[in-house]
Design a protein around this motif. Structure first.
Motif, PDB file in Angstrom:
ATOM      1  N   LYS A   1       4.540  11.676  -5.963  1.00  0.00           N
ATOM      2  CA  LYS A   1       3.193  11.230  -5.621  1.00  0.00           C
ATOM      3  C   LYS A   1       3.129  10.632  -4.227  1.00  0.00           C
ATOM      4  O   LYS A   1       2.073  10.199  -3.780  1.00  0.00           O
ATOM      5  CB  LYS A   1       2.722  10.185  -6.642  1.00  0.00           C
ATOM      6  N   THR A   2       4.262  10.577  -3.536  1.00  0.00           N
ATOM      7  CA  THR A   2       4.280  10.016  -2.184  1.00  0.00           C
ATOM      8  C   THR A   2       3.841  11.063  -1.173  1.00  0.00           C
ATOM      9  O   THR A   2       3.978  12.267  -1.398  1.00  0.00           O
ATOM     10  CB  THR A   2       5.689   9.515  -1.824  1.00  0.00           C
ATOM     11  N   PHE A   3       3.316  10.607  -0.058  1.00  0.00           N
ATOM     12  CA  PHE A   3       2.845  11.523   0.981  1.00  0.00           C
ATOM     13  C   PHE A   3       3.150  10.932   2.344  1.00  0.00           C
ATOM     14  O   PHE A   3       3.389   9.724   2.489  1.00  0.00           O
ATOM     15  CB  PHE A   3       1.336  11.763   0.837  1.00  0.00           C
ATOM     16  N   LEU A   4       3.147  11.782   3.338  1.00  0.00           N
ATOM     17  CA  LEU A   4       3.382  11.351   4.711  1.00  0.00           C
ATOM     18  C   LEU A   4       2.109  11.521   5.522  1.00  0.00           C
ATOM     19  O   LEU A   4       1.560  12.623   5.584  1.00  0.00           O
ATOM     20  CB  LEU A   4       4.509  12.161   5.348  1.00  0.00           C
ATOM     21  N   PRO A   5       1.619  10.458   6.171  1.00  0.00           N
ATOM     22  CA  PRO A   5       0.461  10.602   7.057  1.00  0.00           C
ATOM     23  C   PRO A   5       0.861  11.302   8.345  1.00  0.00           C
ATOM     24  O   PRO A   5       2.038  11.607   8.577  1.00  0.00           O
ATOM     25  CB  PRO A   5       0.040   9.150   7.311  1.00  0.00           C
ATOM     26  N   THR A   6      -0.104  11.542   9.188  1.00  0.00           N
ATOM     27  CA  THR A   6       0.170  12.233  10.455  1.00  0.00           C
ATOM     28  C   THR A   6       1.147  11.451  11.322  1.00  0.00           C
ATOM     29  O   THR A   6       2.049  12.016  11.941  1.00  0.00           O
ATOM     30  CB  THR A   6      -1.146  12.447  11.231  1.00  0.00           C
TER      31      THR A   6
ATOM     32  N   GLU B   1       0.824  -1.210   0.000  1.00  0.00           N
ATOM     33  CA  GLU B   1       0.000   0.000   0.000  1.00  0.00           C
ATOM     34  C   GLU B   1       0.860   1.262   0.000  1.00  0.00           C
ATOM     35  O   GLU B   1       0.514   2.270  -0.621  1.00  0.00           O
ATOM     36  CB  GLU B   1      -0.930   0.006   1.213  1.00  0.00           C
ATOM     37  N   ILE B   2       1.989   1.195   0.690  1.00  0.00           N
ATOM     38  CA  ILE B   2       2.856   2.371   0.807  1.00  0.00           C
ATOM     39  C   ILE B   2       3.792   2.495  -0.389  1.00  0.00           C
ATOM     40  O   ILE B   2       3.885   3.549  -1.027  1.00  0.00           O
ATOM     41  CB  ILE B   2       3.667   2.301   2.119  1.00  0.00           C
ATOM     42  N   SER B   3       4.463   1.398  -0.729  1.00  0.00           N
ATOM     43  CA  SER B   3       5.494   1.464  -1.775  1.00  0.00           C
ATOM     44  C   SER B   3       4.915   1.538  -3.183  1.00  0.00           C
ATOM     45  O   SER B   3       5.594   2.002  -4.109  1.00  0.00           O
ATOM     46  CB  SER B   3       6.425   0.257  -1.671  1.00  0.00           C
ATOM     47  N   SER B   4       3.671   1.105  -3.371  1.00  0.00           N
ATOM     48  CA  SER B   4       3.082   1.142  -4.720  1.00  0.00           C
ATOM     49  C   SER B   4       2.830   2.569  -5.204  1.00  0.00           C
ATOM     50  O   SER B   4       2.516   2.781  -6.383  1.00  0.00           O
ATOM     51  CB  SER B   4       1.773   0.347  -4.751  1.00  0.00           C
ATOM     52  N   GLN B   5       2.994   3.560  -4.316  1.00  0.00           N
ATOM     53  CA  GLN B   5       2.927   4.959  -4.754  1.00  0.00           C
ATOM     54  C   GLN B   5       4.045   5.282  -5.756  1.00  0.00           C
ATOM     55  O   GLN B   5       3.946   6.249  -6.511  1.00  0.00           O
ATOM     56  CB  GLN B   5       3.083   5.900  -3.552  1.00  0.00           C
ATOM     57  N   LEU B   6       5.088   4.441  -5.747  1.00  0.00           N
ATOM     58  CA  LEU B   6       6.236   4.666  -6.623  1.00  0.00           C
ATOM     59  C   LEU B   6       6.056   4.014  -7.991  1.00  0.00           C
ATOM     60  O   LEU B   6       6.951   4.094  -8.827  1.00  0.00           O
ATOM     61  CB  LEU B   6       7.504   4.124  -5.944  1.00  0.00           C
TER      62      LEU B   6
ATOM     63  N   PRO C   1       7.965   3.690   9.372  1.00  0.00           N
ATOM     64  CA  PRO C   1       9.279   3.787   8.710  1.00  0.00           C
ATOM     65  C   PRO C   1       9.191   3.601   7.193  1.00  0.00           C
ATOM     66  O   PRO C   1       9.944   4.210   6.445  1.00  0.00           O
ATOM     67  CB  PRO C   1      10.081   2.645   9.354  1.00  0.00           C
ATOM     68  N   TRP C   2       8.233   2.780   6.731  1.00  0.00           N
ATOM     69  CA  TRP C   2       8.102   2.538   5.288  1.00  0.00           C
ATOM     70  C   TRP C   2       7.515   3.755   4.587  1.00  0.00           C
ATOM     71  O   TRP C   2       7.802   3.995   3.429  1.00  0.00           O
ATOM     72  CB  TRP C   2       7.246   1.293   5.056  1.00  0.00           C
ATOM     73  N   HIS C   3       6.673   4.536   5.291  1.00  0.00           N
ATOM     74  CA  HIS C   3       6.198   5.800   4.734  1.00  0.00           C
ATOM     75  C   HIS C   3       7.377   6.736   4.472  1.00  0.00           C
ATOM     76  O   HIS C   3       7.473   7.363   3.418  1.00  0.00           O
ATOM     77  CB  HIS C   3       5.218   6.492   5.690  1.00  0.00           C
ATOM     78  N   LEU C   4       8.267   6.819   5.466  1.00  0.00           N
ATOM     79  CA  LEU C   4       9.427   7.703   5.336  1.00  0.00           C
ATOM     80  C   LEU C   4      10.337   7.247   4.205  1.00  0.00           C
ATOM     81  O   LEU C   4      10.850   8.066   3.435  1.00  0.00           O
ATOM     82  CB  LEU C   4      10.205   7.746   6.660  1.00  0.00           C
ATOM     83  N   ALA C   5      10.532   5.923   4.094  1.00  0.00           N
ATOM     84  CA  ALA C   5      11.384   5.381   3.031  1.00  0.00           C
ATOM     85  C   ALA C   5      10.793   5.695   1.666  1.00  0.00           C
ATOM     86  O   ALA C   5      11.506   6.141   0.752  1.00  0.00           O
ATOM     87  CB  ALA C   5      11.550   3.875   3.212  1.00  0.00           C
ATOM     88  N   ALA C   6       9.498   5.462   1.487  1.00  0.00           N
ATOM     89  CA  ALA C   6       8.842   5.731   0.202  1.00  0.00           C
ATOM     90  C   ALA C   6       8.859   7.219  -0.113  1.00  0.00           C
ATOM     91  O   ALA C   6       9.056   7.624  -1.265  1.00  0.00           O
ATOM     92  CB  ALA C   6       7.409   5.205   0.226  1.00  0.00           C
ATOM     93  N   TYR C   7       8.667   8.049   0.902  1.00  0.00           N
ATOM     94  CA  TYR C   7       8.653   9.499   0.698  1.00  0.00           C
ATOM     95  C   TYR C   7      10.011   9.988   0.210  1.00  0.00           C
ATOM     96  O   TYR C   7      10.097  10.805  -0.716  1.00  0.00           O
ATOM     97  CB  TYR C   7       8.266  10.193   1.997  1.00  0.00           C
TER      98      TYR C   7
ATOM     99  N   ARG D   1      11.464  12.161  -7.902  1.00  0.00           N
ATOM    100  CA  ARG D   1      10.469  12.433  -8.945  1.00  0.00           C
ATOM    101  C   ARG D   1      10.626  11.458 -10.119  1.00  0.00           C
ATOM    102  O   ARG D   1      10.760  11.848 -11.267  1.00  0.00           O
ATOM    103  CB  ARG D   1      10.552  13.893  -9.402  1.00  0.00           C
ATOM    104  N   LEU D   2      10.625  10.187  -9.749  1.00  0.00           N
ATOM    105  CA  LEU D   2      10.662   9.097 -10.713  1.00  0.00           C
ATOM    106  C   LEU D   2       9.527   8.141 -10.406  1.00  0.00           C
ATOM    107  O   LEU D   2       9.038   8.094  -9.276  1.00  0.00           O
ATOM    108  CB  LEU D   2      11.996   8.347 -10.626  1.00  0.00           C
ATOM    109  N   GLU D   3       9.119   7.373 -11.408  1.00  0.00           N
ATOM    110  CA  GLU D   3       8.170   6.290 -11.175  1.00  0.00           C
ATOM    111  C   GLU D   3       8.497   5.130 -12.103  1.00  0.00           C
ATOM    112  O   GLU D   3       9.025   5.324 -13.204  1.00  0.00           O
ATOM    113  CB  GLU D   3       6.720   6.738 -11.373  1.00  0.00           C
ATOM    114  N   ILE D   4       8.202   3.917 -11.627  1.00  0.00           N
ATOM    115  CA  ILE D   4       8.368   2.717 -12.439  1.00  0.00           C
ATOM    116  C   ILE D   4       7.069   2.492 -13.192  1.00  0.00           C
ATOM    117  O   ILE D   4       6.006   2.418 -12.582  1.00  0.00           O
ATOM    118  CB  ILE D   4       8.702   1.507 -11.549  1.00  0.00           C
ATOM    119  N   TYR D   5       7.157   2.400 -14.533  1.00  0.00           N
ATOM    120  CA  TYR D   5       5.924   2.270 -15.310  1.00  0.00           C
ATOM    121  C   TYR D   5       5.788   0.934 -16.024  1.00  0.00           C
ATOM    122  O   TYR D   5       4.759   0.654 -16.632  1.00  0.00           O
ATOM    123  CB  TYR D   5       5.777   3.427 -16.300  1.00  0.00           C
TER     124      TYR D   5
END
Length: 230
Positions: free
Chosen positions: A190-195, A100-105, A199-205, A211-215
Protein backbone atom coordinates in the motif's frame (compact mmCIF):
# COMPACT_ATOMS: atom_id res chain seq x y z
CA UNK A 1 4.77 -54.35 -71.38
CA UNK A 2 7.52 -54.47 -68.73
CA UNK A 3 7.86 -50.66 -68.93
CA UNK A 4 4.15 -50.24 -68.31
CA UNK A 5 4.28 -52.66 -65.38
CA UNK A 6 7.30 -50.82 -63.89
CA UNK A 7 5.53 -47.45 -64.11
CA UNK A 8 2.39 -48.93 -62.56
CA UNK A 9 4.42 -50.40 -59.70
CA UNK A 10 6.13 -47.05 -58.98
CA UNK A 11 2.83 -45.17 -59.01
CA UNK A 12 1.31 -47.66 -56.57
CA UNK A 13 4.29 -47.26 -54.17
CA UNK A 14 4.02 -43.43 -54.01
CA UNK A 15 0.69 -43.38 -52.12
CA UNK A 16 2.09 -45.92 -49.68
CA UNK A 17 5.15 -43.73 -49.10
CA UNK A 18 2.92 -40.71 -48.60
CA UNK A 19 0.73 -42.56 -46.11
CA UNK A 20 3.79 -43.89 -44.31
CA UNK A 21 5.39 -40.46 -44.12
CA UNK A 22 2.14 -38.92 -42.86
CA UNK A 23 1.82 -41.66 -40.26
CA UNK A 24 5.40 -41.08 -39.11
CA UNK A 25 4.77 -37.33 -38.75
CA UNK A 26 1.56 -38.00 -36.87
CA UNK A 27 3.35 -40.39 -34.51
CA UNK A 28 6.10 -37.81 -33.94
CA UNK A 29 3.50 -35.13 -33.17
CA UNK A 30 1.69 -37.37 -30.70
CA UNK A 31 5.01 -38.24 -29.06
CA UNK A 32 5.86 -34.54 -28.69
CA UNK A 33 2.44 -33.82 -27.19
CA UNK A 34 2.85 -36.72 -24.76
CA UNK A 35 6.32 -35.53 -23.75
CA UNK A 36 4.97 -32.00 -23.31
CA UNK A 37 2.22 -33.19 -20.96
CA UNK A 38 4.75 -35.25 -19.00
CA UNK A 39 6.99 -32.20 -18.64
CA UNK A 40 4.05 -30.09 -17.43
CA UNK A 41 3.19 -32.72 -14.81
CA UNK A 42 6.81 -32.89 -13.73
CA UNK A 43 6.96 -29.10 -13.51
CA UNK A 44 3.92 -29.07 -11.25
CA UNK A 45 5.37 -31.78 -9.03
CA UNK A 46 8.78 -30.21 -8.63
CA UNK A 47 9.18 -26.94 -6.71
CA UNK A 48 10.27 -24.28 -9.18
CA UNK A 49 12.75 -21.65 -8.09
CA UNK A 50 12.90 -17.94 -8.76
CA UNK A 51 15.93 -15.74 -9.23
CA UNK A 52 16.18 -12.93 -6.67
CA UNK A 53 18.71 -10.13 -7.03
CA UNK A 54 19.79 -8.66 -3.71
CA UNK A 55 20.65 -5.03 -3.03
CA UNK A 56 24.33 -5.88 -2.51
CA UNK A 57 24.52 -7.29 -6.04
CA UNK A 58 24.28 -10.99 -5.15
CA UNK A 59 21.76 -13.21 -6.91
CA UNK A 60 20.11 -16.19 -5.25
CA UNK A 61 17.45 -18.73 -6.16
CA UNK A 62 14.56 -19.15 -3.77
CA UNK A 63 11.57 -21.43 -3.45
CA UNK A 64 8.25 -19.68 -4.09
CA UNK A 65 6.05 -19.21 -1.04
CA UNK A 66 2.26 -18.98 -0.85
CA UNK A 67 1.02 -15.40 -0.73
CA UNK A 68 0.29 -15.67 3.01
CA UNK A 69 3.71 -17.11 3.93
CA UNK A 70 6.65 -14.99 5.13
CA UNK A 71 10.03 -15.88 6.56
CA UNK A 72 10.54 -15.16 10.27
CA UNK A 73 13.40 -12.72 9.66
CA UNK A 74 11.30 -10.81 7.12
CA UNK A 75 8.58 -10.33 9.75
CA UNK A 76 11.03 -9.31 12.49
CA UNK A 77 12.81 -6.88 10.18
CA UNK A 78 9.50 -5.36 9.09
CA UNK A 79 8.31 -4.84 12.68
CA UNK A 80 11.63 -3.45 13.94
CA UNK A 81 12.20 -1.07 11.04
CA UNK A 82 8.57 0.12 10.97
CA UNK A 83 8.52 0.94 14.69
CA UNK A 84 11.93 2.63 14.46
CA UNK A 85 10.76 4.75 11.53
CA UNK A 86 7.55 5.75 13.33
CA UNK A 87 9.12 6.66 16.67
CA UNK A 88 12.35 8.37 15.65
CA UNK A 89 11.79 12.13 15.49
CA UNK A 90 13.83 15.29 15.18
CA UNK A 91 13.56 18.80 13.85
CA UNK A 92 14.59 17.48 10.43
CA UNK A 93 12.33 14.44 10.80
CA UNK A 94 9.07 15.90 12.18
CA UNK A 95 6.71 13.40 13.85
CA UNK A 96 3.65 14.42 11.84
CA UNK A 97 5.50 14.08 8.52
CA UNK A 98 6.93 10.72 9.56
CA UNK A 99 3.46 9.58 10.67
CA UNK A 100 1.81 10.50 7.37
CA UNK A 101 4.36 8.40 5.50
CA UNK A 102 4.93 5.45 7.84
CA UNK A 103 1.26 4.94 8.75
CA UNK A 104 0.82 3.40 5.28
CA UNK A 105 2.30 0.30 6.93
CA UNK A 106 -0.60 0.08 9.40
CA UNK A 107 -4.10 -1.23 8.79
CA UNK A 108 -6.77 1.50 8.44
CA UNK A 109 -8.55 0.43 11.65
CA UNK A 110 -5.32 0.67 13.69
CA UNK A 111 -4.25 4.15 12.56
CA UNK A 112 -6.46 6.33 14.83
CA UNK A 113 -5.81 4.12 17.86
CA UNK A 114 -2.04 4.12 17.49
CA UNK A 115 -1.83 7.80 16.55
CA UNK A 116 -3.59 8.65 19.80
CA UNK A 117 -1.22 6.36 21.71
CA UNK A 118 1.99 7.85 20.37
CA UNK A 119 0.61 11.37 20.74
CA UNK A 120 0.32 10.66 24.47
CA UNK A 121 3.63 8.80 24.62
CA UNK A 122 5.41 11.96 25.76
CA UNK A 123 4.13 14.12 28.59
CA UNK A 124 5.02 17.31 26.71
CA UNK A 125 3.06 16.25 23.61
CA UNK A 126 6.17 16.41 21.45
CA UNK A 127 4.36 14.52 18.69
CA UNK A 128 2.91 17.79 17.45
CA UNK A 129 5.97 19.95 18.06
CA UNK A 130 9.66 19.14 18.32
CA UNK A 131 11.97 21.67 19.91
CA UNK A 132 15.05 22.56 17.95
CA UNK A 133 17.41 20.77 20.35
CA UNK A 134 15.26 17.68 20.93
CA UNK A 135 15.68 14.31 19.30
CA UNK A 136 13.70 11.11 19.89
CA UNK A 137 15.22 7.77 18.94
CA UNK A 138 13.65 4.33 19.33
CA UNK A 139 16.22 1.86 20.62
CA UNK A 140 15.16 -1.78 20.30
CA UNK A 141 16.43 -4.27 22.86
CA UNK A 142 14.71 -7.40 21.59
CA UNK A 143 12.27 -8.62 18.96
CA UNK A 144 10.88 -12.11 19.54
CA UNK A 145 10.48 -14.80 16.94
CA UNK A 146 7.05 -14.51 15.26
CA UNK A 147 4.31 -16.70 16.74
CA UNK A 148 1.79 -17.87 14.10
CA UNK A 149 -1.82 -16.92 14.90
CA UNK A 150 -3.49 -18.06 11.69
CA UNK A 151 -2.59 -18.35 8.00
CA UNK A 152 -0.71 -15.17 7.16
CA UNK A 153 -0.93 -13.74 10.71
CA UNK A 154 1.74 -13.53 13.39
CA UNK A 155 2.40 -12.02 16.81
CA UNK A 156 5.76 -10.44 17.66
CA UNK A 157 6.86 -9.08 21.02
CA UNK A 158 9.10 -6.03 21.04
CA UNK A 159 11.09 -4.61 23.96
CA UNK A 160 12.28 -1.07 23.25
CA UNK A 161 12.74 2.41 24.65
CA UNK A 162 12.20 5.80 23.07
CA UNK A 163 15.12 7.98 24.17
CA UNK A 164 14.68 11.75 24.34
CA UNK A 165 17.89 13.74 23.88
CA UNK A 166 18.07 17.49 24.32
CA UNK A 167 20.68 20.22 24.54
CA UNK A 168 20.75 20.03 28.32
CA UNK A 169 20.29 16.23 28.58
CA UNK A 170 22.84 14.35 26.53
CA UNK A 171 22.19 11.07 28.35
CA UNK A 172 18.54 11.10 27.33
CA UNK A 173 15.35 10.21 29.15
CA UNK A 174 13.84 6.83 28.44
CA UNK A 175 10.19 6.00 27.72
CA UNK A 176 9.49 2.24 27.64
CA UNK A 177 7.85 0.82 24.52
CA UNK A 178 7.15 -2.83 25.26
CA UNK A 179 4.42 -4.14 22.98
CA UNK A 180 2.83 -7.05 21.22
CA UNK A 181 2.72 -6.37 17.50
CA UNK A 182 0.22 -8.24 15.33
CA UNK A 183 1.22 -8.56 11.69
CA UNK A 184 -0.53 -10.02 8.66
CA UNK A 185 0.32 -10.66 5.03
CA UNK A 186 -1.41 -8.58 2.37
CA UNK A 187 -1.77 -9.19 -1.37
CA UNK A 188 -0.37 -5.86 -2.46
CA UNK A 189 1.86 -3.18 -1.00
CA UNK A 190 0.00 0.00 0.00
CA UNK A 191 3.05 2.27 0.02
CA UNK A 192 3.74 4.67 -2.83
CA UNK A 193 6.46 7.02 -3.98
CA UNK A 194 5.65 10.67 -4.78
CA UNK A 195 7.37 12.51 -7.59
CA UNK A 196 9.96 13.96 -5.22
CA UNK A 197 10.26 11.39 -2.43
CA UNK A 198 11.79 12.12 0.96
CA UNK A 199 14.14 9.56 2.54
CA UNK A 200 11.22 8.39 4.73
CA UNK A 201 9.13 7.74 1.60
CA UNK A 202 11.89 5.48 0.31
CA UNK A 203 12.20 3.71 3.68
CA UNK A 204 8.44 3.08 3.91
CA UNK A 205 8.30 1.94 0.28
CA UNK A 206 11.07 -0.62 0.81
CA UNK A 207 9.36 -1.92 3.94
CA UNK A 208 6.07 -2.17 2.04
CA UNK A 209 7.69 -4.50 -0.48
CA UNK A 210 7.40 -7.26 2.15
CA UNK A 211 3.60 -7.05 1.65
CA UNK A 212 2.93 -6.99 5.37
CA UNK A 213 0.91 -4.68 7.57
CA UNK A 214 0.58 -4.16 11.32
CA UNK A 215 -3.07 -4.55 12.31
CA UNK A 216 -2.88 -4.27 16.11
CA UNK A 217 -0.51 -3.10 18.83
CA UNK A 218 -1.16 -4.12 22.44
CA UNK A 219 0.55 -3.84 25.80
CA UNK A 220 2.93 -6.67 26.53
CA UNK A 221 0.77 -8.03 29.36
CA UNK A 222 -2.52 -7.83 27.46
CA UNK A 223 -3.72 -11.44 27.36
CA UNK A 224 -6.65 -10.58 25.08
CA UNK A 225 -4.31 -9.52 22.28
CA UNK A 226 -4.75 -12.62 20.12
CA UNK A 227 -5.72 -11.07 16.81
CA UNK A 228 -7.64 -14.20 15.74
CA UNK A 229 -10.86 -12.30 15.12
CA UNK A 230 -9.23 -9.53 13.06
Amino acid sequence: MQLVKSETKKSSILPLLAVGTFGLHLFTLLLLLFNGSMLQDLKRQLTPQSLVQLVDGRAITVDPKPSYDRHSETIRHFVGETMTLMLTWSRQQPPLTVWEISSQLLSPELKPKFQSEITNLNANNQFANINQDNEYVLVIEKISQPTPIANGKWKVEILANQLNFSGYNNLGTSIPFNKQILVRAIDQSKTFLPTKPLPWHLAAYRLGEARLEIYDICDLKDKKCSGKSN
